[in-house]
Design a protein around this motif. Sequence first.
Motif, PDB file in Angstrom:
ATOM      1  N   GLU A  64      -0.512   7.644   1.132  1.00 35.38           N
ATOM      2  CA  GLU A  64      -0.684   8.929   0.444  1.00 35.38           C
ATOM      3  C   GLU A  64       0.357   9.035  -0.668  1.00 35.38           C
ATOM      4  OE1 GLU A  64      -1.154  12.140   3.208  1.00 35.38           O
ATOM      5  OE2 GLU A  64      -2.327  10.893   4.592  1.00 35.38           O
ATOM      6  N   ALA A  65       0.592   7.875  -1.316  1.00 35.80           N
ATOM      7  CA  ALA A  65       1.563   7.795  -2.402  1.00 35.80           C
ATOM      8  C   ALA A  65       1.179   6.595  -3.269  1.00 35.80           C
ATOM      9  CB  ALA A  65       2.974   7.614  -1.867  1.00 35.80           C
ATOM     10  N   THR A  66       1.851   6.451  -4.402  1.00 31.29           N
ATOM     11  CA  THR A  66       1.569   5.350  -5.321  1.00 31.29           C
ATOM     12  C   THR A  66       2.897   4.751  -5.758  1.00 31.29           C
ATOM     13  OG1 THR A  66       1.563   6.912  -7.151  1.00 31.29           O
ATOM     14  CG2 THR A  66      -0.572   6.407  -6.144  1.00 31.29           C
ATOM     15  N   PHE A  67       2.835   3.598  -6.449  1.00 27.14           N
ATOM     16  CA  PHE A  67       4.090   2.973  -6.883  1.00 27.14           C
ATOM     17  C   PHE A  67       3.907   2.304  -8.238  1.00 27.14           C
ATOM     18  CE2 PHE A  67       2.899  -1.389  -5.455  1.00 27.14           C
ATOM     19  CZ  PHE A  67       1.886  -1.090  -4.551  1.00 27.14           C
TER      20      PHE A  67
ATOM     21  N   ALA B  91       0.827  -1.191   0.000  1.00 29.76           N
ATOM     22  CA  ALA B  91       0.000   0.000   0.000  1.00 29.76           C
ATOM     23  C   ALA B  91       0.860   1.239   0.000  1.00 29.76           C
ATOM     24  CB  ALA B  91      -0.902   0.009   1.230  1.00 29.76           C
ATOM     25  N   GLY B  92       0.467   2.197  -0.823  1.00 25.58           N
ATOM     26  CA  GLY B  92       1.094   3.505  -0.767  1.00 25.58           C
ATOM     27  C   GLY B  92       0.466   4.320   0.357  1.00 25.58           C
TER      28      GLY B  92
END
Lengths: 249, 249, 249, 249, 249, 249
Positions: free
Chosen positions: D216-219, D213-214
């Motif tokens: 408050e971010a993404t990958f 899980a990000g």
Amino acid sequence: MAETPTVVARSDGRTPDALRPIRFENGIAPNAQGSTLIHWGDTRVICGVTIEDGVPRWMKEQQVAGGWLTAEYSMLPYSTKDRKARDITKGRLDGRSSEIQRLIGRAMRAAIDLVKLGSRTIWIDCDVLQADGGTRTAAISGAWVAVHLALQKLVAEGELAANPIAEQVAAVSVGIVHGHSMLDLCYVEDAAADVDMNLIMTGTGRFIELQGAGEEATFTSDQLAAMLALGRSGVDRLIALQRQAIGLA
Amino acid sequence: MAETPTVVARSDGRTPDALRPIRFENGIAPNAQGSTLIHWGDTRVICGVTIEDGVPRWMKEQQVAGGWLTAEYSMLPYSTKDRKARDITKGRLDGRSSEIQRLIGRAMRAAIDLVKLGSRTIWIDCDVLQADGGTRTAAISGAWVAVHLALQKLVAEGELAANPIAEQVAAVSVGIVHGHSMLDLCYVEDAAADVDMNLIMTGTGRFIELQGAGEEATFTSDQLAAMLALGRSGVDRLIALQRQAIGLA
Amino acid sequence: MAETPTVVARSDGRTPDALRPIRFENGIAPNAQGSTLIHWGDTRVICGVTIEDGVPRWMKEQQVAGGWLTAEYSMLPYSTKDRKARDITKGRLDGRSSEIQRLIGRAMRAAIDLVKLGSRTIWIDCDVLQADGGTRTAAISGAWVAVHLALQKLVAEGELAANPIAEQVAAVSVGIVHGHSMLDLCYVEDAAADVDMNLIMTGTGRFIELQGAGEEATFTSDQLAAMLALGRSGVDRLIALQRQAIGLA
Amino acid sequence: MAETPTVVARSDGRTPDALRPIRFENGIAPNAQGSTLIHWGDTRVICGVTIEDGVPRWMKEQQVAGGWLTAEYSMLPYSTKDRKARDITKGRLDGRSSEIQRLIGRAMRAAIDLVKLGSRTIWIDCDVLQADGGTRTAAISGAWVAVHLALQKLVAEGELAANPIAEQVAAVSVGIVHGHSMLDLCYVEDAAADVDMNLIMTGTGRFIELQGAGEEATFTSDQLAAMLALGRSGVDRLIALQRQAIGLA
Amino acid sequence: MAETPTVVARSDGRTPDALRPIRFENGIAPNAQGSTLIHWGDTRVICGVTIEDGVPRWMKEQQVAGGWLTAEYSMLPYSTKDRKARDITKGRLDGRSSEIQRLIGRAMRAAIDLVKLGSRTIWIDCDVLQADGGTRTAAISGAWVAVHLALQKLVAEGELAANPIAEQVAAVSVGIVHGHSMLDLCYVEDAAADVDMNLIMTGTGRFIELQGAGEEATFTSDQLAAMLALGRSGVDRLIALQRQAIGLA
Amino acid sequence: MAETPTVVARSDGRTPDALRPIRFENGIAPNAQGSTLIHWGDTRVICGVTIEDGVPRWMKEQQVAGGWLTAEYSMLPYSTKDRKARDITKGRLDGRSSEIQRLIGRAMRAAIDLVKLGSRTIWIDCDVLQADGGTRTAAISGAWVAVHLALQKLVAEGELAANPIAEQVAAVSVGIVHGHSMLDLCYVEDAAADVDMNLIMTGTGRFIELQGAGEEATFTSDQLAAMLALGRSGVDRLIALQRQAIGLA
């Protein structure tokens, strides 16, 4: 169907339009500002009133003027033939109790000028010591006496300039049992009733609340009219008994 | 430190070794098999007993012979000067109440021959109507009377061959207030006490339970001995009052 | 009845006046300000202390000076032979646990100068890792060590001028098993005991709390005296062990 | 973005692909059938296993063959720098704890042949003694050891013909911190991580569960691939450590 | 093992890479600031968004800038073939529901610039009207539409200068059923699946969250790669459907 | 006081004796045996019915013949202008909701021949999607339709020989607003009403339940008569709309 009430046999020998014997034993809980133990036939309810300074948070947030009144109703475990478990044991407030305490609160708020009460909260606690039918009407009728006593005390102590009670309030049940309208049902009558109705009225004969329900049964407009007439006569007598209890009659 | 109890002023004028006036009002809750309202000075506790057939599941699973006894203790909201919120409102049983009801249950189980009781459960409900100190000792002393009444009723109805009560049980508090040992503390004394002790004893002078605690204070062996002597004298008088209450004296 | 304790066989071969082996494993939970794992025979209790700034709301409202101390007690599910369900699973705090944590809190508040503590709250958590009798006395005896460590740390960090502990506190159980007084009951002895008593005392030999109860049994004044003497001897040895644990002996 | 992990400074000086020191202290709770205290850097989790005869009611009602396994996870109040209130104090199970205990249960059920277990329920209790990141992976990795110990004991006692464990199970976290993939995040790294992923795998290199899980971010897919590779290498080392802990290596 | 998906028979005749029919019925709950009823095959979830001024107390205490977003997920009792009891009836939030609502909240917080939201709290309520597998992915995909509608309304009313949504968010499930990778499992497929995985991704093809679990089964790296590819293709189509639903395509 | 209803302006332009537009959207929750979404002006309530084999334990213990019917009522959080917290969040069932669901249950039990139902339990779930006054009367009127659909389905499937519904049931509100009697109050009228009354009646014009209450106000016998007449006319029209909804008109 024409009713011939004079020949109806009731479980305790009363006539269909008779109340059970009712008396108020004031001061049963001296730490409360006002209290009474209402004896209504074999039904007994302790009504205790405590008045606190301040109002609930929602009133402050919504900037509602004046005070508040709230009620709690509970049956003591030994009030019924079979022991009734406490709410805290079951982990939640009994649905029926919740409904009755909301009713008591609404009825009593209709009787009091909450603005004149000032920033105070009236707590009414109704604990049933013995249940033989009509506990909610006994609770309301007793609560009015206990609230009156508590507010008179505040007046006597100079806390309030005048008693903010605007109306006298009393309640009684009526029902249809084996096809006959009857006033003030005791437990065995209530269990056998097709229709059960509660009237909450003022000392001047106006309605505050009216609740009538068929128990797996229904009723006609004529039956409704007959029950309303019986109920009004019962309330009239209760109003007089309450006035005696607070020393006005 | 030598005590000179004759010159100690108590809040209500009693001598250090005096109990408050105590009386039992039996039958306060007629739907219970046994009930009494114990008046102990300004403390008042309703003790109601209901007896049900059957025992808790754990007894069946563990195949324990005989019956069971359990107690519940609760303060009615108007029993204190400031209204005490109901447990169900707070969503959980008050820690102090839980502790007291466990104490009442243990004390009364020590007094009863549970095997002779047979497969029955005795429920003792103690509801405080007014609190002025000593509610737990009043609850225990009243509970014994209510249980006796309930079991005598079962004997009279032929349900039980003999009353399974093996011992008489009474309880009293003692404490150290401003350096002086005192019997039966009322609320203002209890609030000022350095040490508070409760004795639960049998009619034959044996201990069932003993609980003594310093409130942010400690006590010596000598003080313990003085408190035990005072307490025993108080229990003796309670034992006599209970016998009157059940018609044996 | 004269006791002849020298010939009493105990389940683990101890003499009637012997404690089980006791040791303290400090720092078991490093995130706590103070912690110890007390090993008391086969009983093991984790005592963790956290100190927060501020006090409970009721203290602020009542303007009580100084700090507060509160305790929580819980048995880990695998501490008993049969798994013990967690409180949250049952939805409410176990009555016995509630009673024990109130006891721990009272005992430790008697030992600390709360005014010198300043506006802080001491949390004591006692989690039983293994239960073989005497968990409450182990919890109290271990809690004192953990609180001492936590407060010493605050002193070392300059947060407090002096350690506000006023008294050393230790606790031990005594009981009557098969007619004989015995110190420090393990589980099988506790289950067989007629009388069970807990003594909480200070390093100077004064009582903080005393709780003795017959388990469906009663006891005499002489038996009480014998138990008190045994208990005091046990507390003396615990006091010495605690001092070693904090590096004072 | 090409990563150059050799120059990344970690809070505790580890290389990006290094695990913290891990060891198992078996038998920490002797009343449990199997127990271990896993030390994983500064994270410590008590894993206790109790096995009861019988299965939950829903299994009987649905006539599912074999046994059941369920897990409970809880953080002890002193496991965090700021005291964490107990679930029972808040009145309900913490959402995060609920999620983790469901995860532990699923992971361990995938590892065990429940039919071979027979009509038994395995309870796994994971109590966090100290939290420094990675408590759920430590709980799973320790739980496997404790379950193994408990089942071996049943085999040794002749209760089970063979150990029903079908797979070895271990778990580890990986994450992206300041743009770099790292294995086994401690608390300060976890708090700073953009992405946090947990891998639960078998001793034969197959996935049981994967959660990334990000915060408050993404990958991206490339970052996912890098994290999976790091994680697999960590699980391999844990598998070896577990085998040592149960005496197989 | 090479998959030959073209010959796999699915319960509803879809190809392995096909989504079920999906449509959004916006405005289902007009008192909400934004709402949509997402129809996803036979799964239906009401997504309602209310936005309140102010933030939770912990944000104020920790002085975190901007706003907050939180989600609640619940299955209506008639959403399943067998009636599902309400949480309040069981007295506690269902563990699975708790886990899903935490997932929805995390996913949506990753999509929104909470600082630009200002001191507001977004409440997302997802109530399942009919459950046929994939309720959590439907809830997330619908929640994004409802949040977008609610925030656009605030922009239109001049309450916000710009829509603080930073990313488009959609979710889909993939799984392995009878050895074959399949997109978007319905209930009967989900019940038969060996592996179940949920992908939550942005409109630009980045991962927000990834959860894959074997149900009493495990999976290989190759199977993971196949599921990720299928999932990404499904998310792409959902992103397009969402854009239509808010009038952008 | 003579009323001149033709000149009363209502918030939505209706005449005092007009109902709001009402329609039934059946099949809204296909997993339920019967369901309808009742649109009543801007009030919308989902009524879902599930029928389970078996009856509550108390019926078995008391050996009551036939089946049972129970109802649950809940407001979805987004049904009101300001979000309404879920019961499970507050930890207890809302008092008002509890009262309404008891009312729905009583009303529907009066309409059904429970002996003919056989050993089955009918669950009625009423979830308010949008609240604009009159949610309890909409719930009852919709519940009757949903129950009818569910029972017809059982008849069609051969599970029941005949539909056990004995009576048609509909409900409507009346009130006194600014001194005028009005039928079917919407939210703004309800908030301004001095008196609020609900009538639950059968298709043959008999009363099932009647509840009238002054909101900090009282009412006369004449006002009661006027409200009863208005209410009866409203119920007549609802009865016809329900018959259309089930395909009988």
